[in-house]
Design a protein around this motif. Structure first.
Motif, PDB file in Angstrom:
ATOM      1  N   SER A 201       0.851  -1.182   0.000  1.00  0.00           N
ATOM      2  CA  SER A 201       0.000   0.000   0.000  1.00  0.00           C
ATOM      3  C   SER A 201       0.880   1.223   0.000  1.00  0.00           C
ATOM      4  CB  SER A 201      -0.927  -0.003   1.225  1.00  0.00           C
ATOM      5  OG  SER A 201      -0.162  -0.016   2.406  1.00  0.00           O
ATOM      6  N   SER A 202       0.256   2.378  -0.030  1.00  0.00           N
ATOM      7  CA  SER A 202       1.005   3.628  -0.071  1.00  0.00           C
ATOM      8  C   SER A 202       1.832   3.792   1.186  1.00  0.00           C
ATOM      9  CB  SER A 202       0.019   4.801  -0.195  1.00  0.00           C
ATOM     10  OG  SER A 202       0.702   6.014  -0.060  1.00  0.00           O
ATOM     11  N   PRO A 203       3.138   4.122   1.083  1.00  0.00           N
ATOM     12  CA  PRO A 203       3.993   4.236   2.264  1.00  0.00           C
ATOM     13  C   PRO A 203       3.685   5.442   3.121  1.00  0.00           C
ATOM     14  CG  PRO A 203       5.183   4.904   0.293  1.00  0.00           C
ATOM     15  CD  PRO A 203       3.869   4.362  -0.168  1.00  0.00           C
ATOM     16  N   ALA A 204       2.898   6.368   2.609  1.00  0.00           N
ATOM     17  CA  ALA A 204       2.680   7.610   3.345  1.00  0.00           C
ATOM     18  C   ALA A 204       1.669   7.440   4.457  1.00  0.00           C
ATOM     19  CB  ALA A 204       2.228   8.713   2.384  1.00  0.00           C
TER      20      ALA A 204
ATOM     21  N   ILE B 192       0.789  -1.291  11.081  1.00  0.00           N
ATOM     22  CA  ILE B 192       1.760  -1.234  12.183  1.00  0.00           C
ATOM     23  C   ILE B 192       3.133  -0.831  11.668  1.00  0.00           C
ATOM     24  CG2 ILE B 192       3.003  -2.682  13.844  1.00  0.00           C
ATOM     25  CD1 ILE B 192       0.361  -4.224  14.231  1.00  0.00           C
ATOM     26  N   SER B 193       3.522  -1.380  10.533  1.00  0.00           N
ATOM     27  CA  SER B 193       4.824  -1.042   9.954  1.00  0.00           C
ATOM     28  C   SER B 193       4.902   0.436   9.594  1.00  0.00           C
ATOM     29  CB  SER B 193       5.070  -1.906   8.712  1.00  0.00           C
ATOM     30  OG  SER B 193       6.276  -1.536   8.077  1.00  0.00           O
ATOM     31  N   GLN B 194       3.833   0.957   9.009  1.00  0.00           N
ATOM     32  CA  GLN B 194       3.828   2.364   8.604  1.00  0.00           C
ATOM     33  C   GLN B 194       3.775   3.297   9.812  1.00  0.00           C
ATOM     34  OE1 GLN B 194       0.523   2.553   5.935  1.00  0.00           O
ATOM     35  NE2 GLN B 194       1.558   1.411   4.303  1.00  0.00           N
ATOM     36  N   LEU B 195       3.008   2.919  10.833  1.00  0.00           N
ATOM     37  CA  LEU B 195       2.935   3.749  12.037  1.00  0.00           C
ATOM     38  C   LEU B 195       4.267   3.746  12.779  1.00  0.00           C
ATOM     39  CD1 LEU B 195      -0.621   2.730  13.290  1.00  0.00           C
ATOM     40  CD2 LEU B 195       0.068   4.982  12.440  1.00  0.00           C
ATOM     41  N   ALA B 196       4.968   2.615  12.755  1.00  0.00           N
ATOM     42  CA  ALA B 196       6.279   2.554  13.395  1.00  0.00           C
ATOM     43  C   ALA B 196       7.256   3.506  12.714  1.00  0.00           C
ATOM     44  CB  ALA B 196       6.810   1.125  13.358  1.00  0.00           C
ATOM     45  N   GLU B 197       7.155   3.644  11.400  1.00  0.00           N
ATOM     46  CA  GLU B 197       8.020   4.578  10.675  1.00  0.00           C
ATOM     47  C   GLU B 197       7.711   6.023  11.060  1.00  0.00           C
ATOM     48  OE1 GLU B 197       7.513   3.790   6.557  1.00  0.00           O
ATOM     49  OE2 GLU B 197       8.525   1.830   6.616  1.00  0.00           O
ATOM     50  N   GLN B 198       6.427   6.299  11.341  1.00  0.00           N
ATOM     51  CA  GLN B 198       6.038   7.664  11.699  1.00  0.00           C
ATOM     52  C   GLN B 198       6.550   8.073  13.078  1.00  0.00           C
ATOM     53  OE1 GLN B 198       1.843   8.374  11.111  1.00  0.00           O
ATOM     54  NE2 GLN B 198       1.807   7.228   9.180  1.00  0.00           N
TER      55      GLN B 198
ATOM     56  N   GLU C 166       4.133  16.318  17.833  1.00  0.00           N
ATOM     57  CA  GLU C 166       2.697  16.029  17.775  1.00  0.00           C
ATOM     58  C   GLU C 166       2.421  14.844  16.854  1.00  0.00           C
ATOM     59  OE1 GLU C 166      -1.512  18.268  16.603  1.00  0.00           O
ATOM     60  OE2 GLU C 166       0.370  19.396  16.703  1.00  0.00           O
ATOM     61  N   GLN C 167       3.149  14.791  15.742  1.00  0.00           N
ATOM     62  CA  GLN C 167       2.970  13.685  14.800  1.00  0.00           C
ATOM     63  C   GLN C 167       3.438  12.373  15.420  1.00  0.00           C
ATOM     64  OE1 GLN C 167       4.887  14.315  11.035  1.00  0.00           O
ATOM     65  NE2 GLN C 167       4.127  12.395  10.144  1.00  0.00           N
ATOM     66  N   ARG C 168       4.554  12.431  16.173  1.00  0.00           N
ATOM     67  CA  ARG C 168       5.048  11.218  16.832  1.00  0.00           C
ATOM     68  C   ARG C 168       4.061  10.741  17.894  1.00  0.00           C
ATOM     69  NH1 ARG C 168       9.992  14.095  17.031  1.00  0.00           N
ATOM     70  NH2 ARG C 168       9.750  14.349  19.299  1.00  0.00           N
ATOM     71  N   SER C 169       3.498  11.700  18.640  1.00  0.00           N
ATOM     72  CA  SER C 169       2.543  11.344  19.684  1.00  0.00           C
ATOM     73  C   SER C 169       1.297  10.700  19.091  1.00  0.00           C
ATOM     74  CB  SER C 169       2.169  12.595  20.483  1.00  0.00           C
ATOM     75  OG  SER C 169       1.182  12.286  21.452  1.00  0.00           O
ATOM     76  N   CYS C 170       0.818  11.273  17.999  1.00  0.00           N
ATOM     77  CA  CYS C 170      -0.372  10.722  17.336  1.00  0.00           C
ATOM     78  C   CYS C 170      -0.078   9.327  16.785  1.00  0.00           C
ATOM     79  CB  CYS C 170      -0.813  11.663  16.217  1.00  0.00           C
ATOM     80  SG  CYS C 170      -2.286  11.094  15.328  1.00  0.00           S
ATOM     81  N   ALA C 171       1.118   9.176  16.188  1.00  0.00           N
ATOM     82  CA  ALA C 171       1.492   7.874  15.631  1.00  0.00           C
ATOM     83  C   ALA C 171       1.610   6.828  16.729  1.00  0.00           C
ATOM     84  CB  ALA C 171       2.805   7.993  14.866  1.00  0.00           C
ATOM     85  N   LEU C 172       2.131   7.233  17.902  1.00  0.00           N
ATOM     86  CA  LEU C 172       2.278   6.300  19.014  1.00  0.00           C
ATOM     87  C   LEU C 172       0.921   5.814  19.507  1.00  0.00           C
ATOM     88  CD1 LEU C 172       4.053   4.847  21.052  1.00  0.00           C
ATOM     89  CD2 LEU C 172       3.981   6.903  22.493  1.00  0.00           C
ATOM     90  N   ALA C 173      -0.037   6.745  19.612  1.00  0.00           N
ATOM     91  CA  ALA C 173      -1.378   6.363  20.067  1.00  0.00           C
ATOM     92  C   ALA C 173      -2.035   5.407  19.073  1.00  0.00           C
ATOM     93  CB  ALA C 173      -2.233   7.611  20.252  1.00  0.00           C
TER      94      ALA C 173
ATOM     95  N   ALA D 232      -3.393  -0.090  17.116  1.00  0.00           N
ATOM     96  CA  ALA D 232      -3.213  -1.072  16.045  1.00  0.00           C
ATOM     97  C   ALA D 232      -2.653  -2.378  16.592  1.00  0.00           C
ATOM     98  CB  ALA D 232      -2.289  -0.504  14.967  1.00  0.00           C
ATOM     99  N   LEU D 233      -1.716  -2.280  17.547  1.00  0.00           N
ATOM    100  CA  LEU D 233      -1.147  -3.487  18.152  1.00  0.00           C
ATOM    101  C   LEU D 233      -2.210  -4.262  18.928  1.00  0.00           C
ATOM    102  CD1 LEU D 233       2.290  -2.087  19.394  1.00  0.00           C
ATOM    103  CD2 LEU D 233       1.911  -3.737  17.546  1.00  0.00           C
ATOM    104  N   LEU D 234      -3.096  -3.532  19.619  1.00  0.00           N
ATOM    105  CA  LEU D 234      -4.182  -4.194  20.342  1.00  0.00           C
ATOM    106  C   LEU D 234      -5.125  -4.892  19.368  1.00  0.00           C
ATOM    107  CD1 LEU D 234      -5.775  -4.789  22.916  1.00  0.00           C
ATOM    108  CD2 LEU D 234      -6.898  -2.564  22.652  1.00  0.00           C
ATOM    109  N   ALA D 235      -5.465  -4.181  18.282  1.00  0.00           N
ATOM    110  CA  ALA D 235      -6.350  -4.781  17.280  1.00  0.00           C
ATOM    111  C   ALA D 235      -5.687  -5.992  16.629  1.00  0.00           C
ATOM    112  CB  ALA D 235      -6.717  -3.743  16.216  1.00  0.00           C
ATOM    113  N   ASP D 236      -4.372  -5.903  16.419  1.00  0.00           N
ATOM    114  CA  ASP D 236      -3.647  -7.018  15.805  1.00  0.00           C
ATOM    115  C   ASP D 236      -3.666  -8.242  16.709  1.00  0.00           C
ATOM    116  OD1 ASP D 236      -1.790  -8.089  13.721  1.00  0.00           O
ATOM    117  OD2 ASP D 236      -0.402  -8.138  15.419  1.00  0.00           O
TER     118      ASP D 236
END
Length: 210
Positions: A9-12, A49-55, A62-69, A74-78
């Motif tokens: 999928s798109s890496p962004a 999960i892979s894409q959020l880990a990159e973020q 703020e972007q890191r905090s949002c990505a962490l949440a 995502a890990l819980l859903a996984d």
């Protein structure tokens, strides 16, 4: 459990469906998704999960905090997806075992019924031979017998009986020639690295439910 290959999928950005599922409340094992649906969801979550880990390496706090949440969700859903997928796969194994057991039972029944059928045919032929023997002794020249509800008819036929095949001249013999690949020899040659046009060595993995 085998590792599922992520769907490209798109890496962004992470897949919208996966993020939406990840952001929801803790999931329950009482899920109605099919085995295929759970498998697709697992692939989407792996990608998310892979894409959020990159973020997490983003410059903006703020972007890191949002990505962490989102990553935590995502890990819980996984984890929930893996449990649901394992439960669905286990249930599928029960169905497979049931079907195979049912097939084995029906094969046994078919064998038993075949043996009963052969016995019935043998008894019927023996009774018919006895009936014909009695009637033809009473009327040797008869070719047909009529009864209130049945008729017993006959017809002439000719058949060749071979007493000694070895005594027959070659002109009375037919020659049949058959060929088939020697797979055992071909397999050994291919494993040894020999190239054989028209043949190739395929690798298969067999699975067994225990």
């Amino acid at each position: 459990m085998p590792v599922l290959t992520p769907i490209p999928s798109s890496p962004a950005t992470a897949p919208a469906g996966a993020v939406a599922k990840a952001a929801g409340p803790a999931c329950s094992l009482q899920r109605t998704g099919s085995l295929w649906q759970l498998g697709i969801e697992a692939q989407e979550l792996t990608t998310a999960i892979s894409q959020l880990a990159e973020q997490l390496e983003a410059d903006e706090p703020e972007q890191r905090s949002c990505a962490l949440a989102e990553l935590e969700a995502a890990l819980l859903a996984d984890e929930c997806n893996k449990q649901a997928l394992a439960a669905k796969a286990d249930a599928t194994c029960w169905v497979i075992e049931h079907l195979r057991g049912q097939a084995a039972y029906r094969q046994q029944q078919a064998k038993r019924l075949t043996e009963l059928s052969r016995s019935d045919v043998s008894r019927a032929e023996a009774l018919e031979d006895s009936l014909v023997l009695v009637l033809t002794r009473l009327q040797p020249a008869a070719t047909r017998f009529s009864f209130p509800n049945h008729e017993l008819t006959s017809r002439k036929s000719q058949a060749v009986e071979i007493d000694d095949e070895g005594a027959l001249a070659p002109e009375w013999l037919t020659v049949k020639t058959t060929t088939q690949p020697d797979k055992a020899a071909i397999k050994q040659a291919l494993k040894a690295g020999q190239q054989i046009p028209g043949a190739q060595l395929l690798l298969h993995r067999s699975w067994r439910i225990t």
